[in-house]
Design an enzyme around this catalytic site. Structure first.
Site, mmCIF file in Angstrom:
data_model
loop_
_atom_site.group_PDB
_atom_site.id
_atom_site.type_symbol
_atom_site.label_atom_id
_atom_site.label_comp_id
_atom_site.label_asym_id
_atom_site.label_seq_id
_atom_site.Cartn_x
_atom_site.Cartn_y
_atom_site.Cartn_z
ATOM 1 N N VAL A 52 -0.449 16.414 37.236
ATOM 2 C CA VAL A 52 -0.728 16.707 35.829
ATOM 3 C C VAL A 52 0.185 15.978 34.851
ATOM 4 O O VAL A 52 0.030 16.111 33.639
ATOM 5 C CB VAL A 52 -0.645 18.227 35.555
ATOM 6 N N TYR A 53 1.141 15.216 35.326
ATOM 7 C CA TYR A 53 2.008 14.487 34.401
ATOM 8 C C TYR A 53 1.178 13.455 33.640
ATOM 9 O O TYR A 53 0.576 12.556 34.232
ATOM 10 C CB TYR A 53 3.141 13.784 35.144
#
Length: 323
Positions: A52-53
């Site tokens: 999710v970065y």
């Protein structure tokens, strides 16, 4: 850079890890490549990312660097899953289906056949932990991961998962948690649980979300995370009166040692019991090199004791044995 075993395993990693949370948001692909090359040149091996970065862009940038510039076997590649990526039925959470779908997505973005360390990013209260851990075993059996860890687990959650997974294919070897002079809460239960189960600590935000560098003492620098809409609440969490006293102690120690507050704060957490590798991130290569310089510093015992004292927390009952 010194190499340390990660938990009770044969996997060795550099005692500082490179975090990539800013890649794809504040750090572009060219700068990311410069950071990774500098990190490896100084003996770094552990590189940490997550699905999710920057909505997956961090993994894509890292994958591009591995394809074009850095040999895959030059790093210990770590990523994470569990956090919500989209609204679909397999777009997040710690169900077996969601986790295995997330891992496949990470492998595509990274352009690799396996990751060295796959971490469960958070505990999912809606999914039985036995189901979650079954995905870890399935991933290992399929050759898509080599080792497994967790992140942001409380003490009881870590102990439960470690106990159950002791008989699994991939015993847990690491836990990634916030730990710094400003955040020592893990010393109550997480640290003892990790020590008991042979699990290595990978501290995130070892610089107190940037506050321990001392740059926020007078004001908020215009080019800092604290000045950005996205990261301001993240930094403000540690801008308290207690934090100000600790930061002053760190700055005083740094002045006495003719080094930076950053190096003092990082050396303190790096050499705490149970810690294997603090994860450091940076906007640019210069900032990263400022963190890596801490490798040259070992804190004198008197300074370490003073920092312990000013930042200490009350363990209390039942963490502290009855006297």
């Amino acid at each position: 850079m010194e190499q340390r075993h990660l938990g009770r395993s044969g996997l060795r990693v550099s005692r500082l890890g490179l975090g990539t949370m800013t890649w794809g948001r504040d750090t572009d692909a060219e700068e990311a490549a410069s950071q990774l090359v500098a990190f490896i040149d100084l003996g770094g091996t552990l590189v940490d990312t997550a699905d999710v970065y920057s909505d997956g862009e961090s993994e894509r940038i890292l994958g591009g660097i591995l394809a074009d510039l850095v040999p895959r076997d030059a790093i210990v590649l770590a990523t994470k899953a569990v956090a919500r990526r989209d609204a679909g039925p397999f777009g997040g959470g710690a169900s077996r289906g969601a986790l295995l779908a997330a891992l496949d997505g990470s492998l595509r973005r990274l352009g690799v056949e396996h990751v060295d360390l796959w971490q469960l990013h958070a505990w999912d209260v809606e999914v039985p932990i036995e189901e979650t851990l079954s995905a870890v075993d399935a991933a290992l059996r399929a050759g898509k991961i080599r080792y497994a860890g967790v992140s942001n687990y409380s003490g009881w959650q870590l102990a439960t998962a470690a106990t159950l997974q002791r008989s699994g294919l991939a015993p847990l070897i690491s836990t990634q948690v916030e730990y710094s002079l400003l955040e020592r809460g893990i010393e109550r239960e997480v640290l003892p649980a990790a020590a008991h189960h042979g699990i290595g600590l990978l501290p995130w935000a070892p610089l107190g979300r940037g506050v321990l560098t001392g740059k926020y003492r007078a004001a908020t620098p215009a080019d800092s995370r604290g000045a950005s809409a996205h990261y301001a609440p993240y930094v403000e969490h540690h801008r308290t009166d207690r934090a100000a006293r600790i930061v002053q102690a760190v700055v005083t120690a740094a002045d006495g040692l003719a080094t930076s507050a950053l190096s003092v704060a990082l050396a303190w957490v790096r050499d705490r019991p149970g810690v294997v590798a603090p994860i450091v991130g940076a906007r640019d290569t210069g900032q990263l090199l400022g963190s890596l310089i801490s490798e040259e510093l070992t804190l004198p015992e008197a300074i370490r004791a003073a920092l312990d004292d000013v930042s200490g927390i009350d363990l209390g009952y039942p963490e502290r044995p009855i006297s």
